[in-house]
Design an enzyme around this catalytic site. Sequence first.
Site, PDB file in Angstrom:
ATOM      1  N   ARG A 236     -23.567 -20.590   0.279  1.00 42.87           N
ATOM      2  CA  ARG A 236     -22.498 -21.490  -0.145  1.00 42.87           C
ATOM      3  C   ARG A 236     -21.800 -22.042   1.079  1.00 42.87           C
ATOM      4  O   ARG A 236     -21.553 -21.314   2.054  1.00 42.87           O
ATOM      5  CB  ARG A 236     -21.477 -20.762  -1.036  1.00 42.87           C
ATOM      6  CG  ARG A 236     -21.974 -20.385  -2.430  1.00 42.87           C
ATOM      7  CD  ARG A 236     -22.252 -21.602  -3.293  1.00 42.87           C
ATOM      8  NE  ARG A 236     -22.617 -21.260  -4.655  1.00 42.87           N
ATOM      9  CZ  ARG A 236     -23.831 -20.956  -5.070  1.00 42.87           C
ATOM     10  NH1 ARG A 236     -24.826 -20.894  -4.184  1.00 42.87           N
ATOM     11  NH2 ARG A 236     -24.082 -20.692  -6.344  1.00 42.87           N
ATOM     12  N   GLU A 265     -20.515 -31.513  -3.557  1.00 43.84           N
ATOM     13  CA  GLU A 265     -21.847 -31.754  -4.112  1.00 43.84           C
ATOM     14  C   GLU A 265     -21.715 -32.394  -5.495  1.00 43.84           C
ATOM     15  O   GLU A 265     -20.936 -31.916  -6.311  1.00 43.84           O
ATOM     16  CB  GLU A 265     -22.629 -30.436  -4.232  1.00 43.84           C
ATOM     17  CG  GLU A 265     -22.883 -29.752  -2.910  1.00 43.84           C
ATOM     18  CD  GLU A 265     -23.648 -28.433  -3.055  1.00 43.84           C
ATOM     19  OE1 GLU A 265     -23.959 -28.040  -4.205  1.00 43.84           O
ATOM     20  OE2 GLU A 265     -23.938 -27.807  -2.031  1.00 43.84           O
ATOM     21  N   HIS A 285     -29.034 -28.903  -1.952  1.00 42.10           N
ATOM     22  CA  HIS A 285     -28.891 -27.707  -2.776  1.00 42.10           C
ATOM     23  C   HIS A 285     -30.092 -27.522  -3.702  1.00 42.10           C
ATOM     24  O   HIS A 285     -29.961 -27.453  -4.942  1.00 42.10           O
ATOM     25  CB  HIS A 285     -27.599 -27.745  -3.595  1.00 42.10           C
ATOM     26  CG  HIS A 285     -27.089 -26.371  -3.948  1.00 42.10           C
ATOM     27  ND1 HIS A 285     -25.770 -26.115  -4.228  1.00 42.10           N
ATOM     28  CD2 HIS A 285     -27.727 -25.184  -4.055  1.00 42.10           C
ATOM     29  CE1 HIS A 285     -25.612 -24.834  -4.498  1.00 42.10           C
ATOM     30  NE2 HIS A 285     -26.800 -24.243  -4.406  1.00 42.10           N
TER      31      HIS A 285
END
Length: 307
Positions: A236, A265, A285
């Site tokens: 993260r 994001e 991601h």
Amino acid sequence: MKVAILDDWFDTLRGLASFAKLAGHAVTVWNDHTDDLAVLAQRLKDTEVLVLIRERTAIRAELIARLPKLRLISQRSVYPHIDVEACTRAGVVVSSNQHDGTPSYAAAEMTWALLLALVRQIPAQVASLKAGTWQAGVGTTLRGKTLGIYGYGRIAKVVAGYAIAFGMEVLVWARQDSRERAASDGYRVAPDKETFLRSADVLTLHMRLKPATRGILTRADLALMKPSAILINTARAGLIEPGALADALKAGRPGWAAVDVLDIEPVGPEREPLLGLPNALCTPHVGYVTREEFDLQFNDVYDQINA
């Protein structure tokens, strides 16, 4: 039950074996993404069960208040994007299997893919070949280098095994109980955090984002790393102090970074400084985004609904 699934961008879930577990439910799958509160409220107004794909859409109090029929939010992994207190007040159950004991091989593989892409300059070499200029530079061999693993849980353990296969030395730093597990697995544990940071040729982060770990890697920490070092983050973005990584890369410590997670994001280059740096390799991601990983995760998500 009326079930809504948000953010299935590539319409993947209906093609997986696990989707059969929703037979008998009225299921609506949304393949786009929106943060518009009014649009979400309209789409979900009759929804009784909401299925989320990780943190793609934030579920806050304002939205929950406009979903009177909602009774369950089912997902997998951590849930910083869900206002649990607002759900509690509204009588909405949040069910999120934390998948302890089931390593995400997809995330571990992505960690290694980013590392190999960076040390062998694969994006630059591909671009150079397409441009007709042949080789773009000289890469680096991993064998004999030290892989520093920050955090030692289910994914980190798999990554450590990959490092051994590549002939790397593994050095671990984590909380006390995790350090003890790493040592019992035969890995070297750093005597302190400073030694760990100074020793790592590659530093990879593997821990959950929670209040105790937010910003756990600071500007001062990054400044201790070698100018030749590489930082990998497939966990993260919030584990690193805000803005610190971009500034550290500009200052040359560490020398390179590869990240699969960003502070905002989805995001584009106009809002993310890492995307404009020549010594940063960024992906959107996708560490967990494989058909096999989705099928594994959504088996749990659907089991939670049926339970």
